[in-house]
Design an enzyme around this catalytic site. Structure first.
Site, PDB file in Angstrom:
ATOM      1  CD  GLU A  55      -1.317  -2.308   2.154  1.00 27.91           C
ATOM      2  OE1 GLU A  55      -2.090  -2.914   2.893  1.00 27.91           O
ATOM      3  OE2 GLU A  55      -0.092  -2.581   2.070  1.00 27.91           O
ATOM      4  CB  ALA A 159       9.227 -37.474 -11.717  1.00 26.87           C
ATOM      5  NE  ARG A 194      14.767 -28.935  -5.897  1.00 31.05           N
ATOM      6  CZ  ARG A 194      15.773 -29.679  -6.335  1.00 31.05           C
ATOM      7  NH1 ARG A 194      16.932 -29.077  -6.654  1.00 31.05           N
ATOM      8  NH2 ARG A 194      15.643 -30.985  -6.467  1.00 31.05           N
ATOM      9  CG  LEU A 298       7.284 -38.672  -1.572  1.00 34.36           C
ATOM     10  CD1 LEU A 298       7.503 -39.138  -3.007  1.00 34.36           C
ATOM     11  CD2 LEU A 298       6.764 -37.238  -1.562  1.00 34.36           C
TER      12      LEU A 298
END
Length: 351
Positions: A55, A159, A194, A298
């Site tokens: 702003e 991937a 990244r 994962l």
């Protein structure tokens, strides 16, 4: 000013704000536009913490300050109302007598959380909030997750081959290095990603197999903080991770292991590692984490539900055997095709 106009100018705020992605931590991404009689007369965005807010930059860019008294200020996030490293933006808006303020979404952090809007309304300003709100929250998803859930925003990335494998089947004496599934454009994109995140994490298996650098050498930006998850703490002595200057953390159950250049963090055996990592990073002020593998890591984050977004490249060739890729349930956010792969981005919808 019509609703259509408000949407158009708010989208411009988002365009401006996104220019600083990865640069403003711990501050959010904010862009601001000032419109007089339907035309933009000033605009700006926040570049980095400690410097002027959006702003302020927008107001300072207006050549004829007299126009401010009959203008609308647009900003994608509620103006701040407290003194930090810079004065409150809400006070500046009031002092410049800007009569109308359109805000994308409320700042839900404890320091603001509606106080900026209250200050503007108390000063007699017309305030409209919630314009393109979903997009405004999406842009600052890391900031909102950190403040609302008290943990970093967690993105999973991998991937996989066309038949759903992360890697080929390797013999014990196989050469160290990644098995590339995607092409160079995809790798450049990953390095861009990244540069947007504060921390990146891989498991010990990925370190032993690929010996990655986890930096942004294909993109201009800051390397993320590097994290290894290794219960045993048994890692290679010569880590490519140490070729960059960012901090290296190792979360491990073995504090006696010798890992050159690393800060070791003790893992408790009775609490999932993902929870401990998220709690530690929150205390360290880390707003975002990119998890790049391998399969065990994962799947661990997926099983505990500690993920917000998954970015999955699927190649064109089949491996037939190897390390199976994770299976994830989520809401499709976007799909993109490359010459050598397709990219699907999924959001965790809690199902």
């Amino acid at each position: 000013m019509t609703e259509k106009d408000d949407i158009k100018f708010m989208k411009r705020c988002l365009e401006l704000a996104s220019r600083a992605e990865g640069l403003t931590y711990p501050n959010p991404l904010v862009g601001s536009v000032i419109v007089h009689e339907g035309k933009i007369v000033g605009e700006g965005y926040h570049l980095r913490a400690g410097e002027a807010h959006a702003e302020v930059n927008a107001i300072n860019s207006v050549a004829d300050k007299g126009k401010l008294k009959s203008s609308t200020l647009y900003v994608n996030l509620e103006p701040c109302s407290h003194f930090g490293r810079t004065p409150p933006c809400a006070d500046l808006i009031v002092s410049e007598a800007i009569p109308r303020v359109v805000v994308g979404t409320i700042d839900t952090s404890a320091k603001v959380s509606g106080k900026g809007l209250d200050k503007l309304r108390a000063a007699g300003r017309e305030v409209i909030c919630g314009v393109v709100e979903e997009d405004c929250r999406r842009l600052n998803r890391r900031f909102f997750t950190f403040n609302e859930k008290e943990r970093p925003y967690i993105t999973l990335k991998w991937a996989q081959s066309a038949d759903g494998y992360l890697d080929i089947k390797r013999s014990d004496n196989a050469k160290t290095g990644p098995t590339w599934i995607s092409g160079k454009p995809e790798r450049v994109l990953v390095h861009k990603w990244r540069s947007y995140e504060q921390a990146i994490l891989v498991g010990a298996g990925t370190v032993r197999t690929d010996n990655p650098k986890l930096n942004v050498r294909y993109w201009a930006g800051t390397d993320p903080i590097k994290i290894i998850l290794s219960n045993s703490g048994n890692l290679n002595k010569e880590l490519a991770l140490n070729e960059t200057n960012r901090t290296l953390f190792v979360f491990t159950g073995n504090m006696d292991s010798n890992i050159p250049g690393a800060i070791k963090v003790k893992l408790a055996g009775d609490i999932p590692a993902s929870i401990q990592i998220a709690e530690y990073l929150f205390k360290e002020g880390i707003q975002s984490l990119l998890v790049e593998g391998g399969a065990k890591v994962l799947n661990h984050f997926i099983s505990t539900g500690l993920w917000d977004e998954a970015r999955i490249f699927t190649g064109r060739t089949c491996f037939n055997e190897g390390i199976k890729a994770p299976v994830i349930k989520g809401k499709m956010f976007s799909a993109t095709n490359f010459d050598g792969s397709s990219l699907g981005i999924y959001l965790n919808d809690g199902s």
